[in-house]
Design a protein around this motif. Structure first.
Motif, PDB file in Angstrom:
ATOM      1  N   LYS A   8      -8.974 -38.340  19.688  1.00 48.56           N
ATOM      2  CA  LYS A   8     -10.119 -38.236  20.136  1.00 48.56           C
ATOM      3  C   LYS A   8     -10.770 -36.766  20.319  1.00 48.56           C
ATOM      4  O   LYS A   8     -12.035 -36.620  20.478  1.00 48.56           O
ATOM      5  CB  LYS A   8     -10.158 -38.803  21.672  1.00 48.56           C
ATOM      6  CG  LYS A   8      -9.779 -40.504  21.731  1.00 48.56           C
ATOM      7  CD  LYS A   8      -9.695 -41.008  22.990  1.00 48.56           C
ATOM      8  CE  LYS A   8      -9.481 -42.599  22.941  1.00 48.56           C
ATOM      9  NZ  LYS A   8      -9.344 -42.924  24.130  1.00 48.56           N
ATOM     10  N   ALA A  11     -12.026 -36.042  17.078  1.00 53.86           N
ATOM     11  CA  ALA A  11     -13.169 -36.471  16.853  1.00 53.86           C
ATOM     12  C   ALA A  11     -14.359 -35.814  17.685  1.00 53.86           C
ATOM     13  O   ALA A  11     -15.297 -35.474  16.992  1.00 53.86           O
ATOM     14  CB  ALA A  11     -13.101 -37.921  17.180  1.00 53.86           C
ATOM     15  N   ALA A  12     -13.944 -35.356  18.855  1.00 58.49           N
ATOM     16  CA  ALA A  12     -15.056 -34.804  19.730  1.00 58.49           C
ATOM     17  C   ALA A  12     -15.213 -33.329  19.094  1.00 58.49           C
ATOM     18  O   ALA A  12     -16.440 -32.865  19.050  1.00 58.49           O
ATOM     19  CB  ALA A  12     -14.443 -34.667  21.087  1.00 58.49           C
ATOM     20  N   PHE A  14     -15.124 -32.409  15.721  1.00 58.73           N
ATOM     21  CA  PHE A  14     -16.022 -32.549  14.611  1.00 58.73           C
ATOM     22  C   PHE A  14     -17.449 -32.932  15.076  1.00 58.73           C
ATOM     23  O   PHE A  14     -18.526 -32.408  14.543  1.00 58.73           O
ATOM     24  CB  PHE A  14     -15.589 -33.602  13.698  1.00 58.73           C
ATOM     25  CG  PHE A  14     -14.557 -33.016  12.664  1.00 58.73           C
ATOM     26  CD1 PHE A  14     -14.981 -32.113  11.780  1.00 58.73           C
ATOM     27  CD2 PHE A  14     -13.255 -33.777  12.638  1.00 58.73           C
ATOM     28  CE1 PHE A  14     -14.088 -31.770  10.730  1.00 58.73           C
ATOM     29  CE2 PHE A  14     -12.377 -33.272  11.561  1.00 58.73           C
ATOM     30  CZ  PHE A  14     -12.662 -32.361  10.655  1.00 58.73           C
ATOM     31  N   LEU A  15     -17.655 -33.591  15.979  1.00 59.27           N
ATOM     32  CA  LEU A  15     -19.019 -33.738  16.501  1.00 59.27           C
ATOM     33  C   LEU A  15     -19.718 -32.725  17.182  1.00 59.27           C
ATOM     34  O   LEU A  15     -20.944 -32.484  16.781  1.00 59.27           O
ATOM     35  CB  LEU A  15     -18.921 -34.951  17.652  1.00 59.27           C
ATOM     36  CG  LEU A  15     -18.698 -36.436  17.268  1.00 59.27           C
ATOM     37  CD1 LEU A  15     -19.039 -37.309  18.493  1.00 59.27           C
ATOM     38  CD2 LEU A  15     -19.763 -36.952  16.044  1.00 59.27           C
ATOM     39  N   GLN A  42     -11.845 -41.404  12.939  1.00 53.26           N
ATOM     40  CA  GLN A  42     -13.241 -41.894  12.810  1.00 53.26           C
ATOM     41  C   GLN A  42     -13.794 -42.764  13.639  1.00 53.26           C
ATOM     42  O   GLN A  42     -15.019 -42.645  14.062  1.00 53.26           O
ATOM     43  CB  GLN A  42     -13.364 -42.451  11.170  1.00 53.26           C
ATOM     44  CG  GLN A  42     -14.669 -42.681  10.576  1.00 53.26           C
ATOM     45  CD  GLN A  42     -14.501 -43.354   9.243  1.00 53.26           C
ATOM     46  OE1 GLN A  42     -15.029 -44.649   9.076  1.00 53.26           O
ATOM     47  NE2 GLN A  42     -14.144 -42.752   8.085  1.00 53.26           N
ATOM     48  N   ALA A  45     -14.893 -40.919  16.631  1.00 56.59           N
ATOM     49  CA  ALA A  45     -15.863 -40.456  16.451  1.00 56.59           C
ATOM     50  C   ALA A  45     -17.232 -41.112  16.477  1.00 56.59           C
ATOM     51  O   ALA A  45     -18.355 -40.795  16.893  1.00 56.59           O
ATOM     52  CB  ALA A  45     -15.928 -39.423  15.155  1.00 56.59           C
ATOM     53  N   ASP A  49     -20.199 -40.800  18.908  1.00 56.09           N
ATOM     54  CA  ASP A  49     -21.697 -40.222  18.552  1.00 56.09           C
ATOM     55  C   ASP A  49     -22.848 -41.197  19.133  1.00 56.09           C
ATOM     56  O   ASP A  49     -23.716 -40.786  19.506  1.00 56.09           O
ATOM     57  CB  ASP A  49     -21.570 -40.399  16.908  1.00 56.09           C
ATOM     58  CG  ASP A  49     -22.987 -39.850  16.412  1.00 56.09           C
ATOM     59  OD1 ASP A  49     -23.851 -40.732  16.309  1.00 56.09           O
ATOM     60  OD2 ASP A  49     -22.983 -38.821  15.844  1.00 56.09           O
ATOM     61  N   SER A 156     -11.343 -38.453   7.926  1.00 55.87           N
ATOM     62  CA  SER A 156     -11.393 -38.282   9.492  1.00 55.87           C
ATOM     63  C   SER A 156     -12.641 -37.971  10.220  1.00 55.87           C
ATOM     64  O   SER A 156     -13.137 -37.996  11.115  1.00 55.87           O
ATOM     65  CB  SER A 156     -10.113 -37.590   9.813  1.00 55.87           C
ATOM     66  OG  SER A 156     -10.410 -36.143   9.350  1.00 55.87           O
ATOM     67  N   ASP A 157     -13.345 -36.986   8.958  1.00 54.81           N
ATOM     68  CA  ASP A 157     -14.955 -36.530   9.293  1.00 54.81           C
ATOM     69  C   ASP A 157     -15.838 -37.436   8.741  1.00 54.81           C
ATOM     70  O   ASP A 157     -16.647 -36.811   7.761  1.00 54.81           O
ATOM     71  CB  ASP A 157     -15.015 -35.233   9.110  1.00 54.81           C
ATOM     72  CG  ASP A 157     -16.331 -34.504   9.566  1.00 54.81           C
ATOM     73  OD1 ASP A 157     -16.747 -35.201  10.620  1.00 54.81           O
ATOM     74  OD2 ASP A 157     -16.828 -33.723   8.922  1.00 54.81           O
TER      75      ASP A 157
END
Length: 261
Positions: A8, A11-12, A14-15, A42, A45, A49, A156-157
């Motif tokens: 997580k 994911a955060a 990348f966001l 993913q 994310a 998002d 993953s992104d």
């Protein structure tokens, strides 16, 4: 597969990098080693998002990596607000992450109708498809090295996706020989790739089969109207802001865009 706290956090990260357009020189955490780990990141994310997913991109996994990762394709979401049409004379400006990775790809794009609960094969999956279009996938990530560390990192992104340009439809696609249709891609008017869909494993409908199977395993539905960008035909062509890209299908159908930051 539920995401761990570390997944997580990745994911955060990348966001945040996408929102601030901050280049990432290093992967923001421990790199995923499996596709299950990649899709856990993913999925986290996508949830963080909050935007509606309007489609999915599918990309090929290199043959020498199939045994390690257990599949020959990967997927990532395309958000509805990043799916735009090529209006001919007024071609869309598609943003990329200037300090990260950016590429454009000529792709056939399928629009799903109703996807039933039963299993499909390469012939019957056509019954799920309502429309086939030409298109360009914009592949971009804040992480410049996203394609250098294997398909799990790429997936993953968001599967390295930044948007989709919808071009003109392929009329009569049900009876056309799509696999052997010539496709070219040009950047700033110079051809950088030419091929047919023979390079795409079992073609765009094989990508549809893969997506149905993979999303079912993740508990994700495919509602009518969902787009599928079925895979790069002429290659992954790196591109930068200020340049333009154009795909030519069957020698006469054009779809293009400009690249912005």
């Amino acid at each position: 597969m539920a995401a761990t706290t570390e997944q997580k956090n990745i994911a955060a990260a990348f966001l945040a990098a996408r929102a601030k357009k901050t280049p990432l020189t290093l992967y923001p955490g421990a790199m995923p080693e499996t596709m299950a780990d990649a899709y856990a990141i993913q999925d986290a994310a996508i949830a963080l998002d909050g935007r509606r997913v309007g489609g999915w991109k599918v990309g090929r996994i290199a043959a020498e990596l199939v045994g390690r990762y257990g599949d020959n394709r990967l997927t990532g979401p395309i958000f509805a607000d990043e799916i735009v049409g090529d209006a001919g004379g007024a071609r869309p400006a598609m943003p990329v992450y200037a300090g990260g990775f950016a590429a454009a790809e000529a792709e056939v794009v399928l629009c799903f109708g109703t996807v039933a609960d039963h299993d499909y094969d390469i012939a019957s999956v056509r019954d799920c498809v309502a429309e086939v279009r030409t298109g360009i996938e914009i592949a971009s990530s804040p992480f410049q090295g996203i394609n250098r560390h294997g398909p799990a990192v790429t997936a993953s992104d968001f599967g390295n996706n930044r948007g989709l340009v919808l071009g003109p439809p392929l009329a009569g696609w049900q009876d056309r020989d799509l696999i052997h249709m010539p496709v070219e891609f040009a950047i700033d008017g110079e051809t950088v790739g030419a091929a047919t869909m023979e390079t795409m494993l079992d073609g765009p409908f094989g990508s549809a089969l893969f997506l149905i199977r993979t999303l079912r395993a993740r508990g994700i539905a495919i509602p009518p109207g969902t787009w599928l960008s079925a895979g790069a035909i002429t290659g992954i062509h790196e591109i930068r802001p200020g340049q333009s890209g154009e795909a030519l299908f069957d020698g006469k159908i054009r779809v293009g865009c400009t690249i912005s930051d």
